[in-house]
Design an enzyme around this catalytic site. Structure first.
Site, PDB file in Angstrom:
ATOM      1  CB  SER A 137      -4.867  19.691 -23.510  1.00  0.00           C
ATOM      2  OG  SER A 137      -5.563  20.258 -22.489  1.00  0.00           O
ATOM      3  CE1 TYR A 150      -0.795  17.770 -20.132  1.00  0.00           C
ATOM      4  CE2 TYR A 150      -2.555  19.577 -19.800  1.00  0.00           C
ATOM      5  CZ  TYR A 150      -2.298  18.224 -20.208  1.00  0.00           C
ATOM      6  OH  TYR A 150      -3.155  17.529 -20.864  1.00  0.00           O
TER       7      TYR A 150
HETATM    8  N1  LIG Z   1      -7.961  13.872 -18.123  1.00  0.00           N
HETATM    9  C1  LIG Z   1      -7.846  15.026 -18.582  1.00  0.00           C
HETATM   10  O1  LIG Z   1      -8.739  15.928 -18.189  1.00  0.00           O
HETATM   11  C2  LIG Z   1      -7.153  15.463 -19.918  1.00  0.00           C
HETATM   12  C3  LIG Z   1      -7.372  16.918 -20.645  1.00  0.00           C
HETATM   13  C4  LIG Z   1      -6.876  17.407 -21.766  1.00  0.00           C
HETATM   14  C5  LIG Z   1      -5.914  16.332 -22.420  1.00  0.00           C
HETATM   15  N2  LIG Z   1      -5.776  14.979 -21.698  1.00  0.00           N
HETATM   16  C6  LIG Z   1      -4.789  14.291 -22.563  1.00  0.00           C
HETATM   17  O2  LIG Z   1      -5.087  12.946 -22.688  1.00  0.00           O
HETATM   18  C7  LIG Z   1      -4.111  12.047 -22.610  1.00  0.00           C
HETATM   19  C8  LIG Z   1      -4.507  10.937 -22.032  1.00  0.00           C
HETATM   20  O3  LIG Z   1      -4.677  11.141 -20.579  1.00  0.00           O
HETATM   21  P1  LIG Z   1      -5.772  10.609 -19.567  1.00  0.00           P
HETATM   22  O4  LIG Z   1      -6.699  11.520 -19.112  1.00  0.00           O
HETATM   23  O5  LIG Z   1      -6.627   9.317 -20.248  1.00  0.00           O
HETATM   24  O6  LIG Z   1      -4.942  10.131 -18.424  1.00  0.00           O
HETATM   25  P2  LIG Z   1      -4.421   8.495 -17.950  1.00  0.00           P
HETATM   26  O7  LIG Z   1      -5.474   7.990 -17.526  1.00  0.00           O
HETATM   27  O8  LIG Z   1      -3.495   9.023 -16.983  1.00  0.00           O
HETATM   28  O9  LIG Z   1      -3.577   8.052 -18.897  1.00  0.00           O
HETATM   29  C9  LIG Z   1      -2.227   8.225 -19.352  1.00  0.00           C
HETATM   30  C10 LIG Z   1      -1.749   7.129 -20.368  1.00  0.00           C
HETATM   31  O10 LIG Z   1      -0.510   7.564 -20.742  1.00  0.00           O
HETATM   32  C11 LIG Z   1       0.438   6.295 -20.187  1.00  0.00           C
HETATM   33  N3  LIG Z   1       1.691   6.853 -19.831  1.00  0.00           N
HETATM   34  C12 LIG Z   1       2.284   7.914 -19.032  1.00  0.00           C
HETATM   35  N4  LIG Z   1       3.508   7.972 -18.832  1.00  0.00           N
HETATM   36  C13 LIG Z   1       3.973   7.286 -19.814  1.00  0.00           C
HETATM   37  C14 LIG Z   1       5.275   6.932 -20.275  1.00  0.00           C
HETATM   38  N5  LIG Z   1       6.239   7.351 -19.429  1.00  0.00           N
HETATM   39  N6  LIG Z   1       5.466   5.947 -21.163  1.00  0.00           N
HETATM   40  C15 LIG Z   1       4.476   5.430 -21.686  1.00  0.00           C
HETATM   41  N7  LIG Z   1       3.306   5.531 -21.395  1.00  0.00           N
HETATM   42  C16 LIG Z   1       2.899   6.579 -20.486  1.00  0.00           C
HETATM   43  C17 LIG Z   1      -0.178   5.568 -19.065  1.00  0.00           C
HETATM   44  O11 LIG Z   1       0.235   4.595 -18.895  1.00  0.00           O
HETATM   45  P3  LIG Z   1       1.279   3.898 -18.026  1.00  0.00           P
HETATM   46  O12 LIG Z   1       1.152   4.589 -16.689  1.00  0.00           O
HETATM   47  O13 LIG Z   1       0.810   2.519 -17.876  1.00  0.00           O
HETATM   48  O14 LIG Z   1       2.686   4.061 -18.464  1.00  0.00           O
HETATM   49  C18 LIG Z   1      -1.516   5.871 -19.545  1.00  0.00           C
HETATM   50  O15 LIG Z   1      -2.003   4.883 -20.213  1.00  0.00           O
HETATM   51  C19 LIG Z   1      -2.895  12.733 -22.249  1.00  0.00           C
HETATM   52  O16 LIG Z   1      -1.952  12.997 -23.356  1.00  0.00           O
HETATM   53  C20 LIG Z   1      -3.410  14.153 -21.603  1.00  0.00           C
HETATM   54  O17 LIG Z   1      -2.650  15.087 -21.750  1.00  0.00           O
HETATM   55  C21 LIG Z   1      -6.193  14.559 -20.569  1.00  0.00           C
END
Ligand SMILES: NC(=O)c1ccc[n+]([C@@H]2O[C@H](COP(=O)([O-])OP(=O)(O)OC[C@H]3O[C@@H](n4cnc5c(N)ncnc54)[C@H](OP(=O)(O)O)[C@@H]3O)[C@@H](O)[C@H]2O)c1
Length: 260
Positions: A137, A150
């Site tokens: 991030s 985070y």
């Molecule tokens: N969205 C943003 O603004 C943003 C910005 C910077 C970085 N990121 C990073 O991008 C990555 C993906 O996030 P996203 O934005 O796509 O959010 P998201 O839609 O909430 O996706 C998160 C994913 O992680 C999985 N997950 C969560 N807890 C888990 C666990 N305990 N075991 C296995 N899987 C787990 C969830 O699946 P289940 O719930 O089905 O397990 C889901 O598939 C993350 O690393 C996040 O930090 C996001």
């Protein structure tokens, strides 16, 4: 022969788009997350659309059994591309964050990413090919209230990725750190502050984010910053980081810390 990618956090958001894009590139897939039904739906869709093979594994990567099950896959099977994407970012002040949420965040964002990376590396090094995409991030280089843990976990992702890249660059293995900024996914609902509370004009879609990240991947970028328009800013920052380490340290305390 088709390549196989293992994607964590493939049940929604950025991970699900990685699955779609890598399927379109002809990769066979191993999709990992806790929500098995979501993974199964995505697998069916991608198999039908692209004629690839997709396996789903329901695993909680914040607990020992879940981490160990995916480590076993990575150690014993030929996985060409690991996308360490699963992550969470509870929004709460450091004192208010629950012990459970803190431990889960650390386990998922740091321990699982570290263990899966270590499990994948020996095979990739031996085969002299492979890649690991670690989703960090822009918070890796930004500290602000309510996201202390985070931000710190994402700083880990960046530093860990860059150090490993130096270890494996002679082996034909790429470690790419992808640093998204605000991206429209379920992340904020899970974090406890629905996305409707944010100015989404400053956010990109998960499709835009992954397409940019894959453009960086195709250029073998070690650090990909999809949201940063002025790359000179990053280059200046990174040069300062290197100079800070190597530039003026000479084994004696800086004069400002020496008594007159
Ligand atoms: N969205 C943003 O603004 C943003 C910005 C910077 C970085 N990121 C990073 O991008 C990555 C993906 O996030 P996203 O934005 O796509 O959010 P998201 O839609 O909430 O996706 C998160 C994913 O992680 C999985 N997950 C969560 N807890 C888990 C666990 N305990 N075991 C296995 N899987 C787990 C969830 O699946 P289940 O719930 O089905 O397990 C889901 O598939 C993350 O690393 C996040 O930090 C996001």
């Amino acid at each position: 022969m088709s390549k196989t990618a293992l994607i964590t956090g493939a049940s929604s958001g950025i991970g699900a788009v990685y699955a779609q894009r890598l399927a379109a590139r002809g990769h066979d897939l191993v999709l990992v997350a806790r929500r098995a039904e979501r993974l199964a739906e995505l697998a069916t869709e991608l198999q039908q659309a692209h004629g690839i093979s997709v396996r789903t594994i329901a695993a909680d990567l914040s607990v020992e059994t879940g981490m160990a099950s995916i480590e076993t896959v990575l150690r014993n099977e030929e996985i060409d591309l690991l996308v360490n994407n699963a992550g969470m970012g509870p929004i709460a002040s450091t004192a208010d964050l629950s012990d459970e949420a803190a431990a889960q965040t650390l386990a998922l964002n740091v321990t699982a990413l570290m263990r899966l990376t270590r499990a994948a590396l020996p095979g990739m090094r031996a085969r002299k090919t492979g890649a690991i995409v670690n989703v960090g991030s822009v918070m890796a280089f930004h500290a602000m209230p309510a996201t202390s843990l985070y931000s710190a976990t994402k700083a880990f992702v960046l530093t860990y990725s860059r150090a490993i890249q130096q270890e494996v660059q002679a082996d034909g293995v790429l470690i790419q750190a992808v640093l998204p900024a605000g991206t429209i996914t379920e992340f904020y609902d899970t974090a406890g502050v629905p996305i409707a509370n944010f100015d989404q004009s400053a956010f990109m879609t998960a499709e835009q984010l992954v397409d940019a990240a894959l453009a960086g991947f195709d250029r073998s970028e070690e650090v990909t910053l999809p949201s940063v328009h002025d790359l000179d800013l990053w280059n200046t920052y990174d040069t300062a980081r290197q100079n800070l380490f190597g530039g003026t340290q000479n084994g004696s305390p800086a004069p400002r810390y020496q008594s007159a």
